[in-house]
Scaffold this motif. Structure first.
Motif, PDB file in Angstrom:
ATOM      1  N   ASP A 138       0.283   6.102   4.588  1.00  0.00           N
ATOM      2  CA  ASP A 138       0.193   6.463   5.982  1.00  0.00           C
ATOM      3  C   ASP A 138       1.396   7.356   6.267  1.00  0.00           C
ATOM      4  O   ASP A 138       2.515   7.023   5.918  1.00  0.00           O
ATOM      5  CB  ASP A 138       0.271   5.172   6.796  1.00  0.00           C
ATOM      6  CG  ASP A 138       0.259   5.420   8.286  1.00  0.00           C
ATOM      7  OD1 ASP A 138       0.777   6.454   8.718  1.00  0.00           O
ATOM      8  OD2 ASP A 138      -0.260   4.551   8.990  1.00  0.00           O
TER       9      ASP A 138
ATOM     10  N   GLY B 218      -5.837  -6.216   3.056  1.00  0.00           N
ATOM     11  CA  GLY B 218      -4.577  -6.490   3.749  1.00  0.00           C
ATOM     12  C   GLY B 218      -3.665  -5.290   3.932  1.00  0.00           C
ATOM     13  O   GLY B 218      -2.510  -5.465   4.299  1.00  0.00           O
ATOM     14  N   GLU B 219      -4.150  -4.078   3.659  1.00  0.00           N
ATOM     15  CA  GLU B 219      -3.272  -2.919   3.809  1.00  0.00           C
ATOM     16  C   GLU B 219      -3.901  -1.882   4.721  1.00  0.00           C
ATOM     17  O   GLU B 219      -5.114  -1.769   4.791  1.00  0.00           O
ATOM     18  CB  GLU B 219      -2.998  -2.278   2.440  1.00  0.00           C
ATOM     19  CG  GLU B 219      -2.210  -3.215   1.569  1.00  0.00           C
ATOM     20  CD  GLU B 219      -1.844  -2.588   0.230  1.00  0.00           C
ATOM     21  OE1 GLU B 219      -1.604  -1.373   0.180  1.00  0.00           O
ATOM     22  OE2 GLU B 219      -1.805  -3.332  -0.745  1.00  0.00           O
ATOM     23  N   ARG B 220      -3.040  -1.133   5.393  1.00  0.00           N
ATOM     24  CA  ARG B 220      -3.554  -0.037   6.199  1.00  0.00           C
ATOM     25  C   ARG B 220      -4.280   0.918   5.287  1.00  0.00           C
ATOM     26  O   ARG B 220      -3.688   1.421   4.327  1.00  0.00           O
ATOM     27  CB  ARG B 220      -2.400   0.694   6.871  1.00  0.00           C
ATOM     28  CG  ARG B 220      -1.783  -0.121   7.933  1.00  0.00           C
ATOM     29  CD  ARG B 220      -0.580   0.542   8.564  1.00  0.00           C
ATOM     30  NE  ARG B 220       0.082  -0.525   9.272  1.00  0.00           N
ATOM     31  CZ  ARG B 220       1.155  -1.156   8.833  1.00  0.00           C
ATOM     32  NH1 ARG B 220       1.755  -0.760   7.746  1.00  0.00           N
ATOM     33  NH2 ARG B 220       1.631  -2.166   9.495  1.00  0.00           N
TER      34      ARG B 220
ATOM     35  N   THR C  92       3.150   7.954   8.732  1.00  0.00           N
ATOM     36  CA  THR C  92       4.266   7.403   9.504  1.00  0.00           C
ATOM     37  C   THR C  92       4.742   6.087   8.912  1.00  0.00           C
ATOM     38  O   THR C  92       5.709   5.519   9.365  1.00  0.00           O
ATOM     39  CB  THR C  92       3.837   7.147  10.952  1.00  0.00           C
ATOM     40  OG1 THR C  92       2.760   6.190  10.920  1.00  0.00           O
ATOM     41  CG2 THR C  92       3.359   8.410  11.620  1.00  0.00           C
ATOM     42  N   GLN C  93       4.008   5.583   7.926  1.00  0.00           N
ATOM     43  CA  GLN C  93       4.274   4.211   7.493  1.00  0.00           C
ATOM     44  C   GLN C  93       4.727   4.078   6.055  1.00  0.00           C
ATOM     45  O   GLN C  93       4.851   2.974   5.566  1.00  0.00           O
ATOM     46  CB  GLN C  93       3.026   3.353   7.686  1.00  0.00           C
ATOM     47  CG  GLN C  93       2.593   3.244   9.118  1.00  0.00           C
ATOM     48  CD  GLN C  93       3.695   2.736   9.995  1.00  0.00           C
ATOM     49  OE1 GLN C  93       4.479   1.871   9.584  1.00  0.00           O
ATOM     50  NE2 GLN C  93       3.830   3.275  11.183  1.00  0.00           N
TER      51      GLN C  93
ATOM     52  N   ASP D 282       6.518   3.266   2.945  1.00  0.00           N
ATOM     53  CA  ASP D 282       7.658   2.379   2.694  1.00  0.00           C
ATOM     54  C   ASP D 282       7.918   1.398   3.827  1.00  0.00           C
ATOM     55  O   ASP D 282       8.976   0.793   3.892  1.00  0.00           O
ATOM     56  CB  ASP D 282       8.938   3.171   2.422  1.00  0.00           C
ATOM     57  CG  ASP D 282       8.749   4.095   1.249  1.00  0.00           C
ATOM     58  OD1 ASP D 282       8.073   3.672   0.300  1.00  0.00           O
ATOM     59  OD2 ASP D 282       9.252   5.226   1.296  1.00  0.00           O
ATOM     60  N   LYS D 283       6.972   1.271   4.726  1.00  0.00           N
ATOM     61  CA  LYS D 283       7.141   0.220   5.722  1.00  0.00           C
ATOM     62  C   LYS D 283       6.196  -0.914   5.370  1.00  0.00           C
ATOM     63  O   LYS D 283       5.220  -0.698   4.673  1.00  0.00           O
ATOM     64  CB  LYS D 283       6.828   0.774   7.110  1.00  0.00           C
ATOM     65  CG  LYS D 283       7.905   1.722   7.588  1.00  0.00           C
ATOM     66  CD  LYS D 283       7.581   2.260   8.944  1.00  0.00           C
ATOM     67  CE  LYS D 283       8.501   3.433   9.263  1.00  0.00           C
ATOM     68  NZ  LYS D 283       8.064   4.120  10.458  1.00  0.00           N
ATOM     69  N   PRO D 284       6.445  -2.086   5.906  1.00  0.00           N
ATOM     70  CA  PRO D 284       5.629  -3.231   5.536  1.00  0.00           C
ATOM     71  C   PRO D 284       4.155  -3.036   5.890  1.00  0.00           C
ATOM     72  O   PRO D 284       3.859  -2.405   6.873  1.00  0.00           O
ATOM     73  CB  PRO D 284       6.198  -4.362   6.355  1.00  0.00           C
ATOM     74  CG  PRO D 284       7.017  -3.732   7.406  1.00  0.00           C
ATOM     75  CD  PRO D 284       7.493  -2.445   6.858  1.00  0.00           C
TER      76      PRO D 284
END
Ligand code: FES
Ligand code: FES
Lengths: 743, 454, 164
Positions: free
Chosen positions: B447, B382-384, B449-450, B452-454
């Protein structure tokens, strides 16, 4: 910030549900809408717009029967269900029927296959047409036999008299016999006598799919067919500044490079040659990009500060009831991807001035209009034929691929052109399910009942489907581009961003405002359930927050606010199937959640109870089991319905726990399954149970989208139950859960 | 150190030593009185939170949690040259966990590898490092563990042969190898450096994997960080023997440890993927301290190495046109199976690292490369996260060897590997154990760019 | 020119050695079952069996297939005479759009050929490389269990397994 709220009286729901549209529509089939008001009586379903019986059913002299539908098989089992309906009402054996689906030359224009409307539109049309056809055949037999029609019965494709005389439909049918208009009301069979409808007939499309038959548009191979690949711009609005194609033209197998403004494609004899050439072409192309995307990590602010048109879509007040305890909450949903497993594909063939396109679009007629406009051809010279693709769950890249193929085929007359999108193109260019924000505020009265309810939803339109060329990427990228059409809110009662925004519960005071945002920072369109996914997630999460405030059991609390008996029935059925008991304690690390909705407030009913486990150390959630109850009216194929609901729950779980489209200031960054993770087998629930409440004789309600919202909310409620923390921002990721636990 | 004769030799030595020390009664340790499991509320929340970070640095959960099972309940099989040892239940369960352990009992286990009952613990539990953990930190970790959920999970019996299955033998091992000194700060260095040194030598136990071991399974002090073996992976040298094409510095180490990848070095995988997953959640300053200290350990690169690093980077940016190929089959495999991700120019961690920058290809043996080729990189649920398909099924040993030789020749300036096919055959046999049982990385590499983003 | 053995037949294939098997199967040999999903080894849609093992055909170049046996879903059985795995998927109605299903079936088939009684956990672990967007997972699992039972009975009746 926003323009002042204008109470638009034309859009106010009057009384029990009648509604006057405020938007006239260019097509009678604008996406996801109920048929407009019209002088009564009209024949049911799509017979209203395509009234001739022989548009739906044809009988040959040899007795062969062909049924026509303007709807498309999307993997939802449509073909099987429609064939069951026709077989039932015609009294013929299921397997003897032939079914033709969406084809602009052969079938009725039934707009889009969307909004869970297929059974309501096409199912009802075929059912009534078939009943009338049978009546006509019986009347003809009565005439020939000189017997009263009442004494005749039908069986297995023949009319049979009391003394056993048998006239087959083939014998009876005459030239123009079925070229008559549908009557407003046909005498349908008594559901108690159904032999085919209501049975779990195996799906007609599955055998080919599990044996490697040609089942998809991707599998088409026409004589002389060539393979095309597109080189898409790297970001929205990027301009092709330079592209030296000389070397690429010399690559093995390359037939042609098609360039029209920012539209760039390469055609080769063999498929892998086209891929190699695409890679080379993509390396040669230089683009000028602009940073145009909003801040992904602050969608709340982005959405609520964009200019909006505001509609009060529901207002109800009873000053006698006043609230005592008030709570508020804001819920958000990110952009989400349809994420079809098979990237979009189409085959087009331009020959003798006519264009034929094989496509997995949901709407062959609207697409034809768009493609004809783009090619500047008369629509009559363009034919679109639906061929299945991978599941689409709404408006994905299918229509764009169809336009791509048509544009390239025009440059290569005589040769069928197959265009296959790459994974990154599907992920990067499909029109996403729009981001949404909902703001809720409600009060409880002294008895723990909801006294007033305020709901605001901020959202884009939920359909940018074609109809005109401007909706299609190829047309937008051409040197003389077509403008993207102006977005419009979709009219209620179906609605778009406001779908299911009006509560189905009885609240003495309630007000619902739809903030429609015309500006679309990301390319968006219809995704399964449209706004209902987030609205139901919000409403049903908030119902649990209110139940907690009232100290009430979530199931009892819902029942306390619901008069609709069929709604109460699915709630009770799901609770009972789950073993729901007020005040129960779930096992360690697990929580229970419940949710309910009636899709669009006028379609199928669905209640879902979930058990979710949360790993306290990692925050990782797992849906352990779900129990659903669904009332979709008269059931045509129980197993097909169960399949749809199971799928809806599993897919919604993936949306709800994992998914968000990501982007930086310029580019979409979620472009494959690494960057747009979805459910894998390690997170598949232990069990999903679906209970059907069949309503024989009741209208078909459709079921493809009814599960998305309730599944999301029941999972969210179960997570709140186990962690004691309420998460209001989708997706409910491991990290967000962990942060909430640690907070 | 794998030859059976060497193992037998070690066994004899240990047995002898054990005999001697037994005489001195060192083997005997008293039990520490059992306590009633303390209520979780008894612990200060801030202390628990600090303990959580420290436990993450110590990698506690990865060794003590089996995939699909409860956190900290133990049972992970740890393959060693001496047999398989199973990790223990460190939840506060009164019967099967450490619920009845006092803080003193816990501290003794950390410091001297003795459980509450007085039994010696096998050094797969790295108390030879944890011995330096301060009282204060032990208290925090204790508080963290005692506030986890108790899980009833009896210990699994270790698979060791006589006499290694006799715990007093361990006392002999300790006498030889366990040095119980608290960390002595170096006043000539910065506080950050000292913090790093304390963590690296202690809780983070970097040497447990990255330092080679002797025949008795103890780290060779003289070869600290010169590269070791763990779970059939090679833990690279992280001192001046490092073979990474681009030399590491503190910034690169920090980014790698914190995010799980670095553009000049690639993405962590194998057991290191778990380590960086943990380090992504702890205090930033601790990760930085570790990086600063380790950068000094590996030392400033020689001018030669620096030049080579620059050359590697330059080549990765604009790969030279391929020379004529002595190995066309390897080249074809590379083109179809590798280049489609490793040569797209897509940034890490989702684009593969340019293989000219890969330590796996310039490393002393191809084990890690083989492991990763066989099993690929699994998606984090479920995670990038980066995904790489495994090629165990599609390549036979000869084909894979062909590819490895091609990669080595094209992407490193090191001599060809020897025994490549045997390495592949061995890896096919052994490699899967840990991958299948360990919980795996519990969060994905960051990531760019990601974060701390959902 | 290279000889590729697919479903028991030899095919003369004229393609570069770095061409992924997926395109050879679909384009040169005109088989439908192996699907293009990502071309990156991330989704499993292209899975076929090579020498008894499930393989992602989109990242398997032709050069690796010299002398090996490739089996696709077409090689297991037909609509008229379905293999146990195919019967199981029909009987469980284990498809929605079905696009992912061929790949799922091939991996399941390979699993069942080496382990005729897999546990539910083993099946889930085995299918992890495969994505299904329609959410057909529950039925896919049931179908694999059913296939195991069907193969078992087929074995008991000593008809042998149908996979080449
Ligand atoms: S197409 Fe091969 S794994 Fe996706
Ligand atoms: S059935 Fe549609 S993707 Fe699996």
């Amino acid at each position: 910030m926003n323009a002042p709220v204008i109470l638009d009286r034309r859009r106010v729901l009057a009384g029990g549900g009648a509604l006057i549209f405020s938007f006239s529509l260019t097509s009678a089939f604008a996406q996801d809408q109920a048929p407009g008001a019209a002088p009564a009586p009209k024949p049911p379903g799509s017979l209203a717009t395509t009234p001739y019986l022989d548009s739906w059913i044809r009988i040959d002299a040899d007795g062969g029967i062909t049924v026509f539908t303007g709807k498309a098989e999307l993997g939802q089992g449509l073909k099987t269900a429609l064939q069951q309906i026709a077989a039932e009402e015609l009294d013929v054996a299921f397997e003897t029927l032939k079914l033709v689906t969406a084809d602009t030359r052969l079938t009725a224009n039934e707009g889009y296959t969307a909004g869970s409307n297929s059974m309501k539109d096409s199912g009802a049309a075929i059912q009534n047409a078939a009943a009338q056809v049978r009546e006509l055949l019986v009347a003809e037999a009565a005439r020939r036999l000189g017997q009263p029609a009442e004494g005749l019965r039908t069986e297995n494709g023949a009319v049979i008299s009391a003394n056993g005389k048998r006239l087959t439909y083939g014998d009876l049918v005459a030239a123009d016999m079925l070229h008559v208009q549908a009557q407003p009301k046909s005498k349908l069979k008594d559901s108690a006598t159904f032999k085919v409808m209501g049975q779990s007939i195996p799906r007609v499309d599955i055998p080919a799919k599990v044996t490697g038959g040609a089942a998809y548009v991707q599998d088409m191979r026409l004589p002389g067919m060539v393979h095309a690949r597109i080189v898409r711009p790297p970001s929205y609005g990027a301009q092709l500044t330079e592209c030296d194609t000389a070397a690429i033209e010399k690559l093995p197998g390359v037939i042609k490079i098609v360039r029209d403004g920012n539209f760039l494609a390469v055609v080769a004899e063999k498929e892998f040659q086209s891929i190699k050439a695409m890679n080379a072409l993509s390396a040669a192309a230089k683009w000028k990009e602009t940073a145009s995307l909003p801040k992904q990590d602050d969608l709340l602010k982005v959405l609520t500060s964009l200019r909006s048109q505001d509609f009060t879509i529901f207002e109800h007040s009873n000053p006698a009831v006043t609230g005592q305890k008030t709570i508020e909450a804001t819920y958000t949903r990110p952009y989400q991807s349809h994420g079809s497993i098979g990237p979009s594909c189409a085959v087009a063939h331009f020959t003798d001035g006519a264009m034929t396109v094989w496509t997995h679009t949901q709407g062959v007629f609207p697409d034809r209009q768009g493609i004809a406009e783009m090619l500047r051809m008369p629509p009559a010279s363009v034919r679109l034929i639906h061929v299945e693709g991978s599941g689409c769950y709404g408006h994905n890249g299918a229509d764009d691929a169809a336009a791509d193929a048509a544009l390239i085929a025009l440059a290569l007359p005589g040769r069928p052109v197959r265009v296959q999108w790459m994974r990154e193109q599907e992920h990067g260019w499909e029109p996403y399910g729009p981001a949404m924000v909902t703001k809720l505020k409600a009060s409880l009265d002294g008895n723990g009942k909801i006294a007033d309810w305020n709901f605001e939803v901020f959202s884009n339109t939920h359909s940018m489907r074609p109809g005109g060329a401007g909706s299609m990427l190829a047309a937008q990228h051409m040197a003389q581009p077509f403008a993207v059409p102006e977005p419009k809110p979709l009219p209620l009662p179906d609605g778009g961003g406001d779908r299911n925004a009006i509560p189905f519960y009885n609240f003495p005071n309630a007000r619902v405002v739809h903030h429609f945002i015309p500006e679309m920072p990301l390319r968006i369109s219809a995704m399964r359930a449209l706004g209902a996914y987030h609205n139901v997630f919000s409403i049903e999460s908030f119902m649990d927050e209110l139940a907690a405030l009232a100290g009430a059991d979530p199931v009892e609390f819902r029942l306390k606010h619901l008069d609709d008996q069929r709604g109460r029935d699915v709630i009770e059925k799901a609770a009972q199937g789950f073993g729901w008991k007020a005040g129960q304690t779930p096992p360690l690390d697990r929580g229970y959640g419940f949710a309910f909705a009636r899709y669009k407030n006028h379609a199928a009913y669905c209640a879902i109870a979930s058990e979710v486990e949360v790993n306290r150390e990692t925050g990782r959630p797992r849906l352990v089991r779900a129990v659903a109850a669904v009332d979709s009216g008269q059931v045509i194929n129980p197993d097909g319905l169960i399949n749809q609901i199971e799928g809806a729950i599993v897919q919604s779980m993936s949306w709800t726990l994992y998914e968000s489209v990501t982007f930086d200031a310029t580019r979409i960054t979620s472009i494959d399954w690494q960057t747009y993770p979805i459910l894998r087998f390690n997170a598949v629930p232990d069990s999903i149970e679906v209970h059907i409440i069949n309503r024989p004789g009741q209208p078909f309600l459709g079921s493809g989208e009814t599960g998305q919202g309730p599944a999301a909310a029941s999972i969210a409620n179960a997570i709140a139950n186990v962690t004691g923390k309420r998460l209001r921002d989708l997706p409910l990721t491991r990290k967000r859960i962990k942060d909430a636990i640690d907070a | 150190m794998t030859g059976p004769s060497r193992i037998i030799a070690s066994v004899i030595v240990i047995a002898l030593v054990a005999g001697v020390v037994a005489a001195f009664a060192i083997a005997w340790q008293p039990a520490i009185a059992a306590i009633d499991p303390p209520a979780p509320q008894a612990f200060d929340a801030a202390l628990v939170k600090r303990g959580r970070d420290l436990a993450a640095i110590g990698n506690c959960s990865d060794c003590h949690t089996v995939r699909g099972a409860r956190n900290f309940a133990g049972g992970l099989p740890v393959p060693t040259p001496f047999g398989t040892i199973f990790s223990s239940n460190i939840t506060p369960d009164a019967e099967t966990g450490i619920g009845r352990w006092s803080e003193a009992a816990f501290r003794r286990a950390m410091r001297s590898g003795v459980n509450r009952e007085g039994q010696h613990l096998y050094p797969t539990f790295p108390y030879d490092h944890f011995t330096n953990v301060s009282d204060e930190d032990d208290r925090a970790i204790y508080a963290f563990l005692m506030t986890r959920q108790p899980v009833h999970a009896p210990a699994r019996a270790n698979q060791l042969s006589f006499p290694l299955d006799q715990r007093p033998v361990i006392a002999g091992w300790k006498l030889l190898f366990l040095r119980r000194d608290a960390y002595q700060p170096d006043s000539t260095k910065s506080a950050e450096w000292n913090r790093g040194a304390y963590l690296v030598a202690g809780l983070a136990h970097c040497g447990a994997c990255h330092t080679p071991r002797n025949a008795l399974g103890a780290e060779r002090v003289s070869a600290q960080f010169a590269g070791g073996d763990v779970d059939n992976w090679h833990a690279y040298a992280i001192n001046d023997k490092s073979r990474s094409p681009v030399p590491w510095d503190a910034d690169a180490l920090y980014a790698y440890l914190r995010n799980g990848w670095h553009p000049d070095h690639g993405t962590a995988r194998g057991p290191m993927a778990e380590v960086v997953a943990n380090l992504s959640q702890v205090a930033d300053s601790d990760v930085r301290a570790i990086a600063v200290y380790m950068a000094e350990i590996s030392g400033a690169p020689t001018p030669d190495r620096k030049r080579q690093g620059e050359a590697a980077l330059a080549q990765a940016k604009s790969p030279p046109a391929q020379a004529t190929q002595a190995n066309p089959a390897g080249a074809s495999i590379y083109a179809a199976a590798c280049a489609s991700c490793h040569e797209t120019g897509r940034p890490l961690p989702y684009g593969g690292v340019n293989l000219g920058l890969s330590t796996a290809i310039s490393g002393p043996d191809p084990r890690n490369l083989v492991n990763i080729l066989l099993s690929g990189v699994r998606a984090v649920e479920g995670e990038r996260s980066p995904i790489m398909p495994g090629f165990a099924a599609s390549m036979n040993d000869t084909q894979m060897a062909g590819l490895l030789n091609y990669l080595r020749a094209r992407f490193s300036n090191q001599p060809a590997w020897t025994g490549v096919e045997k390495t592949i055959a061995d890896a096919r046999r052994t490699e899967t154990v840990l991958l299948q049982t360990s919980a795996g990385p519990r969060s994905a590499p960051a990531d760019p760019t990601q974060r701390d983003k959902p | 020119m290279m000889t590729l053995k697919v479903n028991g037949h030899d095919h003369q294939v004229d393609a570069d050695p770095d061409t992924p098997l997926l395109y050879v199967l679909r384009d040169d040999i005109k088989l439908n079952a192996a699907k293009f999903g990502c071309g990156l080894g991330q989704c499993g849609a292209c899975t076929v069996i090579v020498d008894g093992k499930a393989v992602l055909s989109c990242v398997t170049p032709l050069v690796l297939l010299e002398g090996k046996q490739v089996t696709t879903l077409e090689g297991l059985g037909t609509i008229g005479a379905p293999a146990p795995i195919q019967r199981a998927f029909m009987e469980e109605q284990a498809a929605q759009c079905g696009y992912c299903i061929a790949g799922m079936m091939m991996r399941a088939q390979a699993l069942l050929q080496r382990n005729s009684k897999p546990t539910d956990e083993q099946i889930r672990a085995e299918l992890e490389p495969h994505l299904c967007r329609c959410g057909t997972h529950m039925r896919i699992l049931r179908a694999v269990h059913r296939a195991a039972r069907l193969m078992d009975t087929a074995d008991a009746a000593s008809t042998g397994r149908s996979a080449p």
